[in-house]
Structures are given as structure tokens and as C-alpha cells.
Design a protein around this motif. Structure first.
Motif, PDB file in Angstrom:
ATOM      1  N   VAL A   6       0.849  -1.195   0.000  1.00 13.74           N
ATOM      2  CA  VAL A   6       0.000   0.000   0.000  1.00 13.74           C
ATOM      3  C   VAL A   6       0.883   1.243   0.000  1.00 13.74           C
ATOM      4  CG1 VAL A   6      -1.644   1.365   1.359  1.00 13.74           C
ATOM      5  CG2 VAL A   6      -1.984  -1.096   1.104  1.00 13.74           C
ATOM      6  N   THR A   7       0.513   2.219  -0.806  1.00 15.51           N
ATOM      7  CA  THR A   7       1.210   3.500  -0.835  1.00 15.51           C
ATOM      8  C   THR A   7       0.261   4.605  -0.394  1.00 15.51           C
ATOM      9  OG1 THR A   7       2.602   2.762  -2.669  1.00 15.51           O
ATOM     10  CG2 THR A   7       2.501   5.134  -2.264  1.00 15.51           C
ATOM     11  N   LEU A   8       0.670   5.356   0.615  1.00 10.29           N
ATOM     12  CA  LEU A   8      -0.074   6.545   1.027  1.00 10.29           C
ATOM     13  C   LEU A   8       0.529   7.758   0.333  1.00 10.29           C
ATOM     14  CD1 LEU A   8      -2.115   8.127   2.742  1.00 10.29           C
ATOM     15  CD2 LEU A   8      -0.389   8.190   4.563  1.00 10.29           C
ATOM     16  N   ILE A   9      -0.310   8.497  -0.363  1.00  6.09           N
ATOM     17  CA  ILE A   9       0.126   9.690  -1.094  1.00  6.09           C
ATOM     18  C   ILE A   9      -0.493  10.909  -0.426  1.00  6.09           C
ATOM     19  CG2 ILE A   9       0.148  10.864  -3.327  1.00  6.09           C
ATOM     20  CD1 ILE A   9      -0.429   7.997  -4.539  1.00  6.09           C
ATOM     21  N   GLN A  10       0.334  11.842   0.010  1.00  7.56           N
ATOM     22  CA  GLN A  10      -0.147  13.075   0.636  1.00  7.56           C
ATOM     23  C   GLN A  10       0.311  14.289  -0.166  1.00  7.56           C
ATOM     24  OE1 GLN A  10       1.262  13.250   4.686  1.00  7.56           O
ATOM     25  NE2 GLN A  10      -0.505  12.125   5.479  1.00  7.56           N
ATOM     26  N   ILE A  11      -0.605  15.236  -0.366  1.00  9.63           N
ATOM     27  CA  ILE A  11      -0.196  16.522  -0.921  1.00  9.63           C
ATOM     28  C   ILE A  11       0.588  17.262   0.154  1.00  9.63           C
ATOM     29  CG2 ILE A  11      -0.926  18.680  -1.978  1.00  9.63           C
ATOM     30  CD1 ILE A  11      -3.498  17.358  -2.830  1.00  9.63           C
ATOM     31  N   ASP A  12       1.762  17.757  -0.188  1.00 11.48           N
ATOM     32  CA  ASP A  12       2.619  18.423   0.791  1.00 11.48           C
ATOM     33  C   ASP A  12       2.084  19.805   1.153  1.00 11.48           C
ATOM     34  OD1 ASP A  12       4.601  16.388   0.939  1.00 11.48           O
ATOM     35  OD2 ASP A  12       5.421  17.063  -0.977  1.00 11.48           O
ATOM     36  N   ALA A  61      -3.236   3.999  -2.347  1.00  7.52           N
ATOM     37  CA  ALA A  61      -3.077   3.183  -3.549  1.00  7.52           C
ATOM     38  C   ALA A  61      -2.592   1.790  -3.193  1.00  7.52           C
ATOM     39  CB  ALA A  61      -2.085   3.844  -4.508  1.00  7.52           C
ATOM     40  N   VAL A  62      -3.078   0.806  -3.936  1.00 10.00           N
ATOM     41  CA  VAL A  62      -2.590  -0.567  -3.837  1.00 10.00           C
ATOM     42  C   VAL A  62      -1.588  -0.743  -4.964  1.00 10.00           C
ATOM     43  CG1 VAL A  62      -3.216  -3.002  -3.746  1.00 10.00           C
ATOM     44  CG2 VAL A  62      -4.834  -1.268  -2.950  1.00 10.00           C
ATOM     45  N   THR A  63      -0.326  -0.951  -4.622  1.00  7.10           N
ATOM     46  CA  THR A  63       0.758  -0.800  -5.608  1.00  7.10           C
ATOM     47  C   THR A  63       1.603  -2.054  -5.791  1.00  7.10           C
ATOM     48  OG1 THR A  63       2.145   0.210  -3.875  1.00  7.10           O
ATOM     49  CG2 THR A  63       0.896   1.702  -5.322  1.00  7.10           C
ATOM     50  N   ASN A  64       1.052  -3.228  -5.504  1.00  6.65           N
ATOM     51  CA  ASN A  64       1.799  -4.463  -5.784  1.00  6.65           C
ATOM     52  C   ASN A  64       2.261  -4.457  -7.233  1.00  6.65           C
ATOM     53  OD1 ASN A  64       0.059  -5.022  -3.432  1.00  6.65           O
ATOM     54  ND2 ASN A  64       0.876  -7.100  -3.600  1.00  6.65           N
ATOM     55  N   GLY A  65       3.541  -4.746  -7.443  1.00  4.81           N
ATOM     56  CA  GLY A  65       4.102  -4.740  -8.786  1.00  4.81           C
ATOM     57  C   GLY A  65       4.876  -3.478  -9.117  1.00  4.81           C
ATOM     58  N   MET A  66       4.739  -2.441  -8.289  1.00  2.00           N
ATOM     59  CA  MET A  66       5.490  -1.205  -8.485  1.00  2.00           C
ATOM     60  C   MET A  66       6.705  -1.190  -7.564  1.00  2.00           C
ATOM     61  SD  MET A  66       2.459   1.666  -8.756  1.00  2.00           S
ATOM     62  CE  MET A  66       3.666   3.000  -8.864  1.00  2.00           C
ATOM     63  N   ASP A  67       7.857  -0.747  -8.091  1.00  2.00           N
ATOM     64  CA  ASP A  67       9.049  -0.607  -7.260  1.00  2.00           C
ATOM     65  C   ASP A  67       9.262   0.860  -6.894  1.00  2.00           C
ATOM     66  OD1 ASP A  67      10.102   0.549  -9.581  1.00  2.00           O
ATOM     67  OD2 ASP A  67      11.281  -1.224 -10.113  1.00  2.00           O
ATOM     68  N   VAL A  68      10.312   1.141  -6.150  1.00  2.00           N
ATOM     69  CA  VAL A  68      10.578   2.514  -5.700  1.00  2.00           C
ATOM     70  C   VAL A  68      10.824   3.458  -6.882  1.00  2.00           C
ATOM     71  CG1 VAL A  68      12.141   3.980  -4.364  1.00  2.00           C
ATOM     72  CG2 VAL A  68      11.358   1.792  -3.420  1.00  2.00           C
ATOM     73  N   PRO A  69      11.610   3.089  -7.899  1.00  2.00           N
ATOM     74  CA  PRO A  69      11.772   3.978  -9.056  1.00  2.00           C
ATOM     75  C   PRO A  69      10.452   4.300  -9.768  1.00  2.00           C
ATOM     76  CG  PRO A  69      13.537   2.368  -9.034  1.00  2.00           C
ATOM     77  CD  PRO A  69      12.574   1.945  -7.965  1.00  2.00           C
ATOM     78  N   ASP A  70       9.520   3.348  -9.808  1.00  4.04           N
ATOM     79  CA  ASP A  70       8.201   3.628 -10.384  1.00  4.04           C
ATOM     80  C   ASP A  70       7.514   4.756  -9.614  1.00  4.04           C
ATOM     81  OD1 ASP A  70       8.408   1.601 -12.321  1.00  4.04           O
ATOM     82  OD2 ASP A  70       7.543   0.102 -10.972  1.00  4.04           O
ATOM     83  N   THR A 126       9.496  -2.033  -1.202  1.00  6.33           N
ATOM     84  CA  THR A 126       8.471  -2.706  -1.990  1.00  6.33           C
ATOM     85  C   THR A 126       8.694  -4.219  -1.934  1.00  6.33           C
ATOM     86  OG1 THR A 126       9.803  -2.452  -4.004  1.00  6.33           O
ATOM     87  CG2 THR A 126       8.178  -0.736  -3.521  1.00  6.33           C
ATOM     88  N   LEU A 127       7.699  -4.959  -2.384  1.00  7.62           N
ATOM     89  CA  LEU A 127       7.785  -6.412  -2.347  1.00  7.62           C
ATOM     90  C   LEU A 127       8.919  -6.926  -3.233  1.00  7.62           C
ATOM     91  CD1 LEU A 127       3.981  -7.268  -2.597  1.00  7.62           C
ATOM     92  CD2 LEU A 127       5.459  -7.734  -0.633  1.00  7.62           C
ATOM     93  N   ASN A 128       9.654  -7.865  -2.720  1.00  6.81           N
ATOM     94  CA  ASN A 128      10.688  -8.517  -3.516  1.00  6.81           C
ATOM     95  C   ASN A 128      10.015  -9.343  -4.612  1.00  6.81           C
ATOM     96  OD1 ASN A 128      12.671 -10.354  -4.506  1.00  6.81           O
ATOM     97  ND2 ASN A 128      13.839 -10.101  -2.617  1.00  6.81           N
ATOM     98  N   PRO A 129      10.378  -9.129  -5.865  1.00  2.67           N
ATOM     99  CA  PRO A 129       9.730  -9.876  -6.956  1.00  2.67           C
ATOM    100  C   PRO A 129       9.767 -11.380  -6.766  1.00  2.67           C
ATOM    101  CG  PRO A 129      11.066  -8.101  -7.850  1.00  2.67           C
ATOM    102  CD  PRO A 129      11.360  -8.162  -6.383  1.00  2.67           C
TER     103      PRO A 129
END
Length: 255
Positions: A6-12, A61-70, A126-129
Motif C-alpha cells: 500500500v502506498t499513502l500519497i499526501q499533498i505536501d 493506492a494498492v501498488t503491488n508490482g510497483m518498485d521505488v523507481p516507479d 516494496t515487495l521482492n519480486p
């Protein structure tokens, strides 16, 4: 066992920005928020993820499959094209609620959401592939049985809205508090929930609780997958089976 990212996105620094140098027009703020959410939803969706607006200045956001560079590329894209920046915290957990707590903590430890010095933070792993599976995520797609006949075609639009929202609020709290799931209203009479691995009996109990508490009758399709998109599409197919056969719970279930 599910394994949710899970990714939490906040407007700064969003609150102070809305009133600096003077209060901004509410219509302009609403337009900014909706465009930002649509942009993030599209970009995260391109990676197979789901984004949910919650309070708009906070997007989950549910971000399984996304890495940090994404994540970093999306963050940079928003910073280049909007008058505000975003911070991201990434969390992992066996339940979606656990993953969100971890993601939230990552950002809170870097300062307040209204701290003008906290900008474009990106923290978390992020999750290890190699550890991912085809059933990491369970998505449940709920809708109200015969919402058009019971509400839309019988009541005024706001009364219908109240009924649907009462059902959603009951489902959201119960699923979170009892099972560690996260439920999000996505329009019409539809709610998409990110769940731990639940059996048919659990979904039947959830539906019964909402009906007895809010007098709203639900049906649900359930799907599993390696990404939110895969699980969500399977859930949609399960929901179609419910509609065709008049059943309450269908899809990819733990039992």
C-alpha cells in the motif's frame, strides 16, 4: 495469505497552501484535487495498481508490482506539472490495514502533512519480486442489490445518496475493524475493498452485518491476483455471476 503493498500519497503542505497568500476559490481547489487524483489513478493504473481518493489530499493506492523507481517517476511527474508536490510512504502487510499503518508511519516520522519543510518524501520498501505470488491481493467488489429499483427510481437523489453512504460507512468500518480490510466508495452503488484472505462465510457475515445495521443489501464478487488490476477484474467477473444467478458471494475464495 495475502501480501499487500500500500502506498499513502499526501499533498505536501496543502492546508497552508490553500490560504496563501489569500484563500483560494473552492471551485479551483476541487478542480485541482480531482485532476490530481485522475492523474495519479491513471499513472498507478498503468502499473496494474488501484488508487482511491479518500480525502483527496490523502490518496491510498494498492501498488503491488510497483518498485521505488516507479513511485519516484510518478512523484517527479506530478511535481513538474502541478503547483503542489506529493510525498509517498510505502508499506507492506499481511492485511491491507497493516500495510497502510506502516505507510502512514513512514510519512509521519518525517514531519507533519502541513510542515513546509517536508516535501517529496519517498520512503519504504516494496515487495521482492521473488516473493510475490499470483494470490498476493484479494479484492472484493460490492454493490447494492437493485439500487436503481429500491432507491434511484423511488427517492430523490440526495435521499438515495444517504442510503448508499450509510451502507458504505457500515461496510467500511466493519471490514476494517473486524478483518483488517480497506473499503472505498468508487461511485454509483459500488464499493471496492482490499481484503486479507477471507472465506465465503466471512463475506456472508459482512453482508449480513451491513443489512442488519444499515438496511442495505449487498452482493459481492471476489478475486485474487498478483496486482490490484488482476484481482479486481476477477472480482468484477464474480459480481456478474452474482447478478446473473441471484447469489450473494461469488469468485475466488479461500475455501
Amino acid at each position: 495469505m495475502t501480501n499487500t503493498q500500500v502506498t499513502l500519497i499526501q499533498i505536501d503542505n496543502y492546508g497552508p497552501w490553500t490560504v496563501t497568500p489569500a484563500p483560494r476559490r473552492e471551485t479551483d481547489l476541487q478542480t485541482l484535487q480531482s485532476r490530481l487524483f485522475a492523474d495519479l489513478s491513471q499513472q498507478i493504473g498503468a502499473h496494474g495498481g488501484y488508487a482511491f481518493f479518500t480525502r483527496f489530499d490523502n490518496i491510498i493506492a494498492v501498488t503491488n508490482g510497483m518498485d521505488v523507481p516507479d513511485h519516484a517517476r510518478i512523484q517527479e511527474s506530478i511535481g513538474n506539472r502541478y503547483p503542489v508536490t506529493i510525498s509517498m510512504g510505502i508499506g507492506l502487510g499481511e492485511t491491507p490495514a497493516e500495510a497502510l499503518v506502516e505507510a502512514t508511519t513512514r510519512l509521519q516520522e518525517q514531519g507533519s502533512a502541513q510542515d513546509q519543510d517536508r516535501r517529496e518524501v519517498l520512503l519504504g520498501s516494496t515487495l521482492n519480486p521473488t516473493e510475490r505470488t499470483d494470490e498476493d491481493i484479494q479484492i472484493a467488489h460490492f454493490d447494492v442489490i437493485d439500487a436503481t429499483g429500491k432507491y434511484t427510481d423511488q427517492l430523490d437523489a440526495f435521499s438515495t445518496f444517504i442510503h448508499i453512504e450509510q451502507g458504505y460507512a457500515t461496510l467500511m468500518r466493519h471490514l476494517h475493524d473486524e478483518y483488517g480490510g480497506l473499503a472505498f466508495f468508487v461511485g454509483g452503488d459500488n464499493v471496492i475493498a482490499v481484503c486479507p484472505e477471507l472465506e465465503t462465510a466471512a463475506y456472508e457475515a459482512i453482508i449480513e452485518h451491513v443489512e442488519s445495521t444499515a438496511n442495505v443489501t449487498l452482493q459481492v464478487g471476489v478475486g485474487a491476483g498478483s496486482t490490484a488490476h488482476d484481482a479486481g477484474m476477477a472480482a468484477k467477473h464474480g459480481l456478474e455471476v452474482c447478478r446473473e444467478q441471484g447469489t450473494r458471494v461469488e469468485g475466488t475464495l479461500a475455501d
